[in-house]
Structure formats: C-alpha cells, structure tokens
Design an enzyme around this catalytic site. Structure first.
Site, PDB file in Angstrom:
ATOM      1  N   GLU A 107       0.840  -1.198   0.000  1.00 44.80           N
ATOM      2  CA  GLU A 107       0.000   0.000   0.000  1.00 44.80           C
ATOM      3  C   GLU A 107       0.868   1.237   0.000  1.00 44.80           C
ATOM      4  O   GLU A 107       2.062   1.174   0.308  1.00 44.80           O
ATOM      5  CB  GLU A 107      -0.942  -0.015   1.219  1.00 44.80           C
ATOM      6  CG  GLU A 107      -2.057  -1.035   1.055  1.00 44.80           C
ATOM      7  CD  GLU A 107      -3.089  -1.002   2.152  1.00 44.80           C
ATOM      8  OE1 GLU A 107      -2.930  -0.220   3.113  1.00 44.80           O
ATOM      9  OE2 GLU A 107      -4.050  -1.773   2.052  1.00 44.80           O
ATOM     10  N   HIS A 128      -9.788  10.693   3.680  1.00 52.75           N
ATOM     11  CA  HIS A 128      -9.638   9.636   2.671  1.00 52.75           C
ATOM     12  C   HIS A 128     -10.259  10.138   1.377  1.00 52.75           C
ATOM     13  O   HIS A 128     -11.357  10.688   1.395  1.00 52.75           O
ATOM     14  CB  HIS A 128     -10.348   8.365   3.160  1.00 52.75           C
ATOM     15  CG  HIS A 128      -9.968   7.141   2.393  1.00 52.75           C
ATOM     16  ND1 HIS A 128     -10.359   6.939   1.095  1.00 52.75           N
ATOM     17  CD2 HIS A 128      -9.232   6.061   2.736  1.00 52.75           C
ATOM     18  CE1 HIS A 128      -9.872   5.777   0.673  1.00 52.75           C
ATOM     19  NE2 HIS A 128      -9.178   5.228   1.650  1.00 52.75           N
ATOM     20  N   ARG A 135      -2.771  10.123   0.002  1.00 50.14           N
ATOM     21  CA  ARG A 135      -4.171  10.439   0.286  1.00 50.14           C
ATOM     22  C   ARG A 135      -4.421  11.937   0.370  1.00 50.14           C
ATOM     23  O   ARG A 135      -5.422  12.438  -0.122  1.00 50.14           O
ATOM     24  CB  ARG A 135      -4.564   9.859   1.657  1.00 50.14           C
ATOM     25  CG  ARG A 135      -4.865   8.427   1.624  1.00 50.14           C
ATOM     26  CD  ARG A 135      -5.258   7.938   2.995  1.00 50.14           C
ATOM     27  NE  ARG A 135      -5.208   6.490   2.924  1.00 50.14           N
ATOM     28  CZ  ARG A 135      -5.497   5.681   3.911  1.00 50.14           C
ATOM     29  NH1 ARG A 135      -5.862   6.157   5.072  1.00 50.14           N
ATOM     30  NH2 ARG A 135      -5.438   4.378   3.750  1.00 50.14           N
ATOM     31  N   HIS A 153     -11.639  10.554   7.813  1.00 51.92           N
ATOM     32  CA  HIS A 153     -11.509   9.097   7.901  1.00 51.92           C
ATOM     33  C   HIS A 153     -10.938   8.638   9.234  1.00 51.92           C
ATOM     34  O   HIS A 153     -11.387   7.645   9.806  1.00 51.92           O
ATOM     35  CB  HIS A 153     -10.603   8.644   6.753  1.00 51.92           C
ATOM     36  CG  HIS A 153     -10.367   7.171   6.682  1.00 51.92           C
ATOM     37  ND1 HIS A 153     -11.388   6.255   6.691  1.00 51.92           N
ATOM     38  CD2 HIS A 153      -9.213   6.453   6.606  1.00 51.92           C
ATOM     39  CE1 HIS A 153     -10.878   5.039   6.617  1.00 51.92           C
ATOM     40  NE2 HIS A 153      -9.566   5.122   6.583  1.00 51.92           N
ATOM     41  N   ARG A 212      -0.969   9.138   9.383  1.00 53.29           N
ATOM     42  CA  ARG A 212      -1.010   7.716   9.733  1.00 53.29           C
ATOM     43  C   ARG A 212      -0.685   6.877   8.505  1.00 53.29           C
ATOM     44  O   ARG A 212      -1.308   7.028   7.455  1.00 53.29           O
ATOM     45  CB  ARG A 212      -2.410   7.355  10.241  1.00 53.29           C
ATOM     46  CG  ARG A 212      -2.577   5.897  10.614  1.00 53.29           C
ATOM     47  CD  ARG A 212      -3.995   5.640  11.070  1.00 53.29           C
ATOM     48  NE  ARG A 212      -4.929   5.880   9.992  1.00 53.29           N
ATOM     49  CZ  ARG A 212      -5.392   4.933   9.173  1.00 53.29           C
ATOM     50  NH1 ARG A 212      -5.033   3.681   9.327  1.00 53.29           N
ATOM     51  NH2 ARG A 212      -6.229   5.240   8.200  1.00 53.29           N
TER      52      ARG A 212
HETATM   53  C1  SIN Z   1      -8.131   1.938   2.770  1.00 50.72           C
HETATM   54  O1  SIN Z   1      -8.098   0.737   2.583  1.00 50.72           O
HETATM   55  O2  SIN Z   1      -8.177   2.742   1.843  1.00 50.72           O
HETATM   56  C2  SIN Z   1      -8.124   2.474   4.170  1.00 50.72           C
HETATM   57  C3  SIN Z   1      -7.166   1.751   5.035  1.00 50.72           C
HETATM   58  C4  SIN Z   1      -6.724   2.572   6.179  1.00 50.72           C
HETATM   59  O3  SIN Z   1      -7.304   3.625   6.407  1.00 50.72           O
HETATM   60  O4  SIN Z   1      -5.752   2.194   6.855  1.00 50.72           O
END
Ligand code: SIN
Length: 564
Positions: free
Chosen positions: A141, A257, A303, A364, A399
């Site tokens: 990720e 988000h 993000r 988020h 985060r």
């Molecule tokens: C996501 O999967 O986009 C969110 C995951 C997260 O906020 O850690």
C-alpha cells in the site's frame, strides 16, 4: 446557566444511583476494546466490556483496509515498517513506541490466528503488490516500502478481526459484554483518580465502579459533514476524558480519505485505496484523469494530495462531479477481490462494469486524542486509553495506511494488562460523587440543526484545506453553539453527544488555528510549508488551562506512576 465546559454533563448523586462493581471497565467494542478486555481477563481480572450501541458496530467492523504486520520469513523487517511509519508521521511520532509496535506485530497476528482469524491467501482475495500468496498473502500500500498488509474476506479485514475477538471475549468466563451503555462521564475522586464511569442505559443513569477504566471508544470523525466513519464516532470518550482531567494532544491532525461513495442519502461508504491499487481511475465528468496534472503517480499519490486535488477540481466551474472508474478492469476479479464494495455499489444501482462511481473525500481517521504513554496510561490515575480515542504517538502528523488495526491490537492489549495490574491493587468501591448543575432548559434550540451546522462548518472551514481566517470563524461559531446546546430538548443521549462533538470541534479548531504550518494531514493554505524550527511540537489541551505548545525534546508531561 451551564458553562460550556462543565465538569459533568448531567446532575447526579452516586449514592442515589444503581451501581455495579467490576475490576476493569472497558468502554468500546472496536479492536482496542476487545484486545484490552481479553488481555485484562487473561491477566486474571473480572472485566465489564461496555458498548454505547450494538457491540457489533464500530469503525473496526467497518474497516475495509488491512492490517500492517511484518511476518517471519520475508525480506521485510520491523525496522523497515518502523521507518515507513516514522517517515509518514513527519517528525511527530514517538520513535520508541513505533519500534515497539512494529516489532510486536507478528505476535499479535499469531494471537488472532489462534483465535480463528483467517487472512486471505488465494488469488482474487489476496492483497495487491508483490504477488505473495499462501495463508497470509501480503499487499503493498501507499508509503509502505514492502508488501506487508494482510487482508481478510477481500475488503472486510476489520469485520474478520472484530468477529474473532468478539467470539474469544464471548467464550471468556471473566468478560461480560454489555451493549446499549452510553458513557456520560468518568467518575473521579477528590484526588483526581478515576474510580469508574457514569453510564446511561435504557433511560437510566448507573454508576460503574472499577479498579481501572480503559477507554477504547474510538475517534471523532463524525464532527465532519463528510465522514467514512460509523455514526458512533462522535468523540464521547475524548470529551469525557478531557472533562475528567486527561491531556488531549494532536487534535488538529485529521486524516481525510479521498474516495468515499457520494450519493445523497447514502452513508459515505469508504472505497478502499486498494481499488486504485488494482488500477481504478479517478476521473471527472468529462472522463479526464485530472490527478495526473497534480502528481505523476496519479491515483497512487498520497491520500492528502489526492483529497486536495479532488476538492480543488470540484470547485472548477466546468466540473460537475468526480468518479472512480473501474469499467476497464476485470469485473469478476474485482468482485472477488472487493466483494463488499461491489455489493454496496450494486445495492445503490451502480454496476462497476458499466457505471462510474461518484466519490468525494471524507474525514476518515482522527489521529489526535487522549494522550497516553507506551502502556496506555493517561494523566488521570486509573484511566487508560487505547486505539483511535488515544494519541499514543504512533502516528505523528499522519497515519501510515493499515497501521490502525495493529495499533488497536497492541495498545489495547497493553492497556488491558496495565488495567488488570492496577485493579489487583485498587479494589473497586462506591464513592460519593455529586454534581448539582441545573438541568438544561428545554425547548429552545434545535439539536438537528445545530448538529448539521457543526458538521458543515467543520467540513468547510477546518477540513482538507484550512486558513487562519476560516478557522477563527469556525472556532467562534462552535464556541457559541456549545453554550446553547445545553438547551436542546428531547433525547438526553443525543444532547450529550452533540455537546461532546462541539467540545472536541472547539478544541480541534483551536489547535488547527494555532499550528501555523502545514505538516502531515494538517494543510494550511496560508502557511503551506512545514516549519520544523517552530512546530516540531505537540499541541496539548488540558481542562482549565490555555492550549500548550510542547516542543518534542521536552519530556512528556504524563503521570505514569503506579496505583495511588
Ligand atoms: C483503505 O483501505 O483505503 C483504508 C485503510 C486505512 O485507512 O488504513
């Protein structure tokens, strides 16, 4: 007349209330609450685990993203995971804690597997990235240097974790779970020690006396009009802790988000960024991939950058909407990989093979909260905190994706063990606590209108892009509403929740106004640069004191001693 910041939300006398004794009281049934309850019970304590609504509902249960953990037998290391976490946190993480949490991750995943969790391993339900497969395929990720994110049931990792923890708690003879028990306030004695909590259940107040209280009530992203969170994320625990004397820190850092489903009347369902990892495009109503104008990484940029780019694009006069476009992807694979997202779209008449999905950014994750040390202890003796309600120092100014379920597991367990240790020395006992505030005058203000106004103002003035002038206006408006919100008629729980949201929003806007720089999730259009010379510091709220700017070199002002 009520003060905006009264010590308690309600008039009461504990000697006149029904009461209950427990060794450890855990508030909240997300990952941190269950982890705390299980750890305290395994350490020998009798635990009452209370949830304000249905114990099955929480941000954990809604979490689509995965859990970051370095497992043995890979080229990845906990040190690399720690380095990624520290880089994203932009100087405000507690480095020692970051190393501890990332090093502990594999053990906590082993706990989950022992309790019955199954992480995805086959093609179609694996995480994206280095193509690992096996019992625990690992996804890559944004901002992770290695593929280390575990998923379960495709896009329902949080639900899998919640289910196994809830089942383990249900089997444990020393854990009693109680749903529909709303936290009104924490009860403290004349020395400021937390002795229990005032809960409200079925229309009645009750005093719960405990040797230790663990707050795991979650964050407060519901103060924003656009929020990916479950409706209960209203900051009750943060507000109650502040009233009880705990320090709050980092409230200005709210992670937005970029991709939540945006349909009028429909909750803002998160669409996990793994969907973009699989190749989904972000386009406008003309079909343009405008993110490429902002960053060569396009849909895989950070993000914050994507959220800002979407909001700016939506402000253009020639743009009517922004969408996620999956129409060029293999629909069957998408349905296997993201069964929850695809089913939710279908439920609202959207076919991912044919239709673009309307999206907007949303609040988020609230990084700030109740300041704790590495064992979950707060400045109030007897009160611990873990998970999103807490500011442990793991996340800093931003985060790293998929670190929050891990934090809940590690810090929940630590807080639960610490709670049990304290409860072995401090027996629960009823004490006299009385609060004689006048009851709210009825029938003057409209609670629904106040709540909607609060959420709109926070979104507009204290959201993805901020300025001093707008924050000043938002802060003044929220402070005024906070004085009047005592006068909303009807449901007491709704009034208390609104008061908690207003309190947290007032403190958030004050912190965001004070931090005149941009760092991590906090973006000031009037101060767009990071300023380490001035702002390598924490902003700390304590009841009855001015907001404190604490340079990071200074030792944390925490009461971390043993039982008093
Ligand atoms: C996501 O999967 O986009 C969110 C995951 C997260 O906020 O850690």
């Amino acid at each position: 007349m009520h003060e905006a910041s009264a010590r308690y939300l309600v008039a009461f006398d504990t000697f006149r209330l029904p009461h209950h004794l427990t060794e450890v009281l855990v508030l909240g049934t997300g990952v941190a609450g269950y982890a705390a309850a299980l750890a305290a019970a395994e350490a020998g304590a009798r635990v009452l685990l209370a949830a304000k609504g249905d114990p099955a509902q929480s941000n954990t249960a809604w979490a689509q993203g995965g859990i970051a953990a370095v497992l043995p037998g890979t080229a990845d290391t906990p040190a690399a995971h720690a380095a990624d976490t520290l880089a994203v946190g932009q100087g405000l993480c507690d480095a020692g804690l970051v190393h501890e949490v990332t090093a502990e991750a594999a053990e906590r995943i082993a706990d989950l597997e022992r309790w019955g969790a199954r992480f995805d391993g086959e093609e179609g339900t694996t995480g994206e990235g280095e193509g690992a497969s096996g019992p625990s395929a690992r996804g890559l990720e944004a901002a992770h240097s290695h593929a280390r994110v575990l998923h379960a049931r495709g896009d329902a990792t949080g639900a899998e974790i919640r289910d196994v923890l809830a089942a383990a708690a249900g089997r444990h003879p020393r854990v009693h779970t109680w749903g529909g028990a709303y936290l009104v306030d924490l009860l403290t004695d004349p020395d400021g020690v937390c002795r229990g909590a005032l809960l409200y259940s079925r229309g009645h107040l009750r005093a719960i006396w405990a040797g230790a209280v663990v707050l795991a009530t979650g964050g407060f992203a519901q103060v924003y009009r656009e929020s990916s969170n479950w409706p209960g994320a209203s900051g009750d625990g943060v507000a109650a802790a502040w009233r009880a004397g705990a320090a709050l820190q980092d409230l200005e850092f709210v992670q937005f988000h970029p991709t939540t489903l945006y349909l009028a009347g429909v909750p803002r369902l998160l669409i996990t960024e793994a969907v973009r990892g699989e190749g989904a495009f972000v386009v406008d109503d003309h079909g343009r991939r405008f993110l490429l104008d902002h960053d060569p990484r396009g849909e895989l940029a950070s993000r914050d950058l994507i959220s800002r780019a979407i909001m700016r694009h939506l402000n253009r006069p020639d743009v009517a909407g922004v969408y996620l476009d999956l129409t060029h992807l293999d629909a069957a694979r998408m349905a296997r990989r993201f069964p929850g997202v695809v089913a939710s779209c279908r439920a609202h008449g959207l076919d991912i093979a044919r239709d673009r999905i309307p999206i907007r950014p949303a609040a988020h994750y609230t990084i700030g909260g109740v300041r704790t040390d590495a064992q979950g202890r707060t400045a109030v003796p007897g009160l611990l905190a873990a998970g999103e309600v807490a500011a442990s120092g793991l996340h800093g100014a931003n985060r790293l994706a998929s670190n929050s379920l891990l934090e809940g597991l590690v810090m929940g367990r630590r807080a639960g063990r610490e709670g049990a240790r304290r409860a072995a020395a401090v027996k629960p006992a009823p004490i006299g606590v009385r609060h004689a505030a006048a009851e709210a005058a009825a029938g003057v203000m409209d609670a629904d209108d106040l709540r909607a106004s609060l959420k709109a103002v926070l979104w507009r003035e204290a959201g993805i892009e901020r300025t001093g002038a707008h924050l000043t206006g938002a802060h003044a408006a929220v402070a005024a509403w906070e004085r009047f919100a005592w006068r909303t008629p009807g449901d007491a729980e709704a009034r208390w929740t609104l008061l908690n949201m207003l309190l947290v929003a007032r403190l958030l806007t004050e912190a965001a106004l004070t931090r005149t720089e941009s760092r991590g999730t906090h973006f000031r259009r009037d101060a767009p640069q990071r300023d380490d010379a001035r702002w390598l510091a924490r902003l700390v709220h304590r009841r009855g004191e001015a907001l404190a700017v604490e340079p990071l070199a200074a030792p944390a002002a925490l009461v971390t001693g043993g039982p008093r």
